[in-house]
Design a protein around this motif. Structure first.
Motif, short mmCIF file in Angstrom:
data_model
loop_
_atom_site.label_atom_id
_atom_site.label_comp_id
_atom_site.label_asym_id
_atom_site.label_seq_id
_atom_site.Cartn_x
_atom_site.Cartn_y
_atom_site.Cartn_z
N PRO A 1 64.19 61.45 35.35
CA PRO A 1 63.17 60.46 34.99
C PRO A 1 62.17 60.29 36.13
O PRO A 1 62.54 60.25 37.30
CB PRO A 1 63.99 59.18 34.75
N LEU A 2 60.90 60.22 35.76
CA LEU A 2 59.81 60.34 36.73
C LEU A 2 59.44 59.02 37.38
O LEU A 2 59.13 58.03 36.71
CB LEU A 2 58.58 60.93 36.04
N THR A 3 59.43 59.03 38.72
CA THR A 3 58.79 57.95 39.47
C THR A 3 57.28 58.13 39.31
O THR A 3 56.75 59.24 39.47
CB THR A 3 59.15 58.02 40.96
N THR A 4 56.58 57.05 38.98
CA THR A 4 55.16 57.21 38.65
C THR A 4 54.41 55.90 38.87
O THR A 4 55.02 54.84 39.06
CB THR A 4 55.01 57.69 37.19
N VAL A 5 53.10 55.98 38.83
CA VAL A 5 52.24 54.81 38.96
C VAL A 5 51.85 54.34 37.56
O VAL A 5 51.36 55.12 36.75
CB VAL A 5 50.97 55.14 39.77
N ARG A 6 52.08 53.09 37.30
CA ARG A 6 51.76 52.53 35.97
C ARG A 6 50.33 52.01 35.95
O ARG A 6 49.94 51.16 36.75
CB ARG A 6 52.72 51.39 35.63
N GLN A 7 49.54 52.56 35.02
CA GLN A 7 48.20 52.03 34.75
C GLN A 7 48.26 51.13 33.53
O GLN A 7 48.99 51.40 32.58
CB GLN A 7 47.22 53.18 34.49
N ARG A 8 47.47 50.08 33.55
CA ARG A 8 47.45 49.12 32.44
C ARG A 8 46.21 49.37 31.58
O ARG A 8 45.23 48.63 31.65
CB ARG A 8 47.51 47.70 32.98
N PHE A 9 46.29 50.43 30.78
CA PHE A 9 45.14 50.82 29.96
C PHE A 9 44.78 49.74 28.94
O PHE A 9 43.61 49.51 28.65
CB PHE A 9 45.44 52.13 29.24
N GLU A 10 45.82 49.09 28.40
CA GLU A 10 45.55 48.06 27.39
C GLU A 10 44.73 46.92 27.99
O GLU A 10 43.77 46.43 27.39
CB GLU A 10 46.86 47.50 26.82
N PRO B 1 45.06 45.78 38.49
CA PRO B 1 46.08 46.27 39.44
C PRO B 1 47.00 47.32 38.80
O PRO B 1 47.32 47.26 37.62
CB PRO B 1 46.87 45.01 39.80
N THR B 2 47.41 48.29 39.62
CA THR B 2 48.41 49.28 39.24
C THR B 2 49.72 48.94 39.95
O THR B 2 49.75 48.12 40.86
CB THR B 2 47.96 50.69 39.63
N SER B 3 50.81 49.58 39.53
CA SER B 3 52.11 49.31 40.16
C SER B 3 52.94 50.58 40.16
O SER B 3 52.73 51.49 39.34
CB SER B 3 52.85 48.19 39.42
N LEU B 4 53.89 50.65 41.07
CA LEU B 4 54.77 51.82 41.19
C LEU B 4 56.05 51.57 40.40
O LEU B 4 56.69 50.52 40.56
CB LEU B 4 55.10 52.09 42.65
N VAL B 5 56.42 52.53 39.56
CA VAL B 5 57.67 52.47 38.81
C VAL B 5 58.61 53.51 39.40
O VAL B 5 58.37 54.71 39.27
CB VAL B 5 57.45 52.75 37.30
N GLY C 1 46.92 52.61 43.31
CA GLY C 1 48.03 53.38 42.77
C GLY C 1 48.37 54.59 43.61
O GLY C 1 49.55 54.89 43.86
N ALA C 2 47.35 55.33 44.05
CA ALA C 2 47.59 56.52 44.87
C ALA C 2 48.21 56.15 46.21
O ALA C 2 49.09 56.86 46.72
CB ALA C 2 46.29 57.28 45.08
N ARG C 3 47.77 55.05 46.77
CA ARG C 3 48.34 54.60 48.04
C ARG C 3 49.81 54.21 47.86
O ARG C 3 50.67 54.56 48.70
CB ARG C 3 47.53 53.41 48.57
N LEU C 4 50.13 53.52 46.77
CA LEU C 4 51.52 53.15 46.51
C LEU C 4 52.40 54.39 46.40
O LEU C 4 53.52 54.42 46.93
CB LEU C 4 51.60 52.33 45.21
N ALA C 5 51.92 55.41 45.68
CA ALA C 5 52.70 56.63 45.50
C ALA C 5 52.93 57.33 46.83
O ALA C 5 54.07 57.75 47.15
CB ALA C 5 51.99 57.56 44.53
N THR C 6 51.88 57.47 47.63
CA THR C 6 51.98 58.18 48.90
C THR C 6 52.87 57.43 49.89
O THR C 6 53.75 58.02 50.54
CB THR C 6 50.58 58.38 49.50
N GLU C 7 52.67 56.13 50.00
CA GLU C 7 53.46 55.34 50.95
C GLU C 7 54.93 55.29 50.54
O GLU C 7 55.83 55.25 51.40
CB GLU C 7 52.87 53.93 51.07
N HIS C 8 55.19 55.29 49.24
CA HIS C 8 56.58 55.32 48.76
C HIS C 8 57.30 56.56 49.27
O HIS C 8 58.43 56.48 49.78
CB HIS C 8 56.58 55.30 47.22
N LEU C 9 56.66 57.70 49.17
CA LEU C 9 57.27 58.96 49.63
C LEU C 9 57.41 58.99 51.15
O LEU C 9 58.43 59.45 51.69
CB LEU C 9 56.45 60.15 49.13
N LEU C 10 56.43 58.48 51.88
CA LEU C 10 56.54 58.43 53.33
C LEU C 10 57.65 57.47 53.76
O LEU C 10 58.39 57.75 54.72
CB LEU C 10 55.20 57.99 53.94
#
Length: 327
Positions: free
Chosen positions: A278-287, A314-318, A160-169
């Motif tokens: 509205p926030l771009t964010t990483v989705r965690q699947r807690f359920e 797996p996490t995903s970028l929203v 998730g952190a990698r997805l967030a960082t690479e998205h901004l780069l």
């Protein structure tokens, strides 16, 4: 049970089979037994069952924080799977991840007679020593390192952190500033390490780490400092609450989001879609984490468990409106 058997005209053994949900009972006979139970107000004695079977149909949960968004969502999933499988939940909350608190929680759960334990653990180190979990019961650990001899289930924090960082780069920002969770948090550490690795792999400068405490207040405090630096054009916050604080501070300083600074959060809590912007964010699947953890524990309790492994969900970028190209 004898009264039910007499009223239904069956043996005590047949009543026992019906009470325990066995399938080898004729449908008409089962109906007569259930009708007799209802009319007599009969309820199976769970304590007697436990004495016979050695199972208590109860699972202990040790949790370090009920205020955490992720923990409450995971707990809800744990309880749902347990109930569907015929187990009840006994919840023990502890104030810290100290060895004495954890050992004390285990002792209390032994007194409650549970079949297994789920630990939702946020803090992963106790000074220089790793947390030692008492043995003797099946255990599954959620949100922790893989250093324990038990099944471990977690969201893929690094992904998730990698997805967030690479998205901004990929949006053209020269680097990404990071508002981290507290140093003792395993999840924060994983996100922090992945952020740094993503920058280094792209040959980008790694800015000084900004350490928060998961609250919007800490995000606002850090955001006020970042807003004064015109070189800051992209911020990745380790959770949505801190991202909210950062966005407020940027607005107050007259820096547009995402026109001047792009912001990405982590968790995808329901409110994040209603932040402004509205926030771009990483989705965690807690359920799913809760479901995987409880299913693994029940399989272990009932003798169907496999090797104790680490399961990463797996996490995903929203992508929403809080992130955009560098101006």
């Amino acid at each position: 049970m004898a009264d039910v058997a007499a009223a239904a005209g069956v043996s005590g053994q047949t009543v026992s089979r019906v009470a325990n949900g066995r399938s080898n009972v004729d449908p008409d006979t089962r109906r007569r037994v259930l009708d007799a139970m209802a009319s007599l107000g009969y309820r199976p004695n769970s304590a007697a069952r436990a004495l016979r079977s050695g199972r208590f149909r109860s699972i202990g949960v040790i949790m370090f924080s009920l205020s955490s968004y992720g923990n409450t969502r995971t707990l809800d999933a744990l309880a749902s799977v347990a109930a569907a499988s015929g187990y009840s939940i006994t919840l023990i909350t502890v104030q810290s991840a100290s060895q004495s608190d954890v050992s004390g929680a285990f002792l209390r759960l032994h007194e409650h007679a549970v079949d297994g334990i789920v630990i939702l653990i946020e803090t992963h180190r106790l000074g220089e020593n790793e947390l030692s979990i008492p043995s003797g019961l099946p255990v599954v650990v959620v949100d922790s390192s893989a250093d324990y001899p038990y099944a471990v289930v977690d969201n893929d924090q690094a992904q998730g952190a990698r997805l967030a960082t690479e998205h901004l780069l990929d949006l053209g920002h020269e680097t990404v500033w990071h508002v981290s969770g507290p140093p003792e948090s395993f999840a924060a550490e994983r996100r922090r390490d992945a952020w740094r690795a993503a920058l280094e792999e792209r040959g980008c400068r790694v800015p000084p780490l900004q350490i928060g405490d998961w609250t919007a207040e800490s995000g606002h405090r850090i955001g006020a400092t970042l807003a004064e630096d015109p070189s800051v054009t992209a911020v990745f916050a380790a959770n949505d609450q801190m991202a909210l604080g950062v966005i407020r501070a940027l607005h107050e300083a007259g820096r547009a989001v995402p026109g001047d600074v792009s912001v990405v959060g982590y968790d995808d809590m329901p409110e994040s879609a209603n932040f402004w912007p509205p926030l771009t964010t990483v989705r965690q699947r807690f359920e799913r984490v809760g479901e995987e953890a409880m299913s693994a524990l029940i399989a272990d309790i009932e003798g169907a468990g496999g090797e104790h492994a680490r399961t990463l969900v797996p996490t995903s970028l929203v992508v929403r409106e809080s992130s955009g190209p560098r101006a």
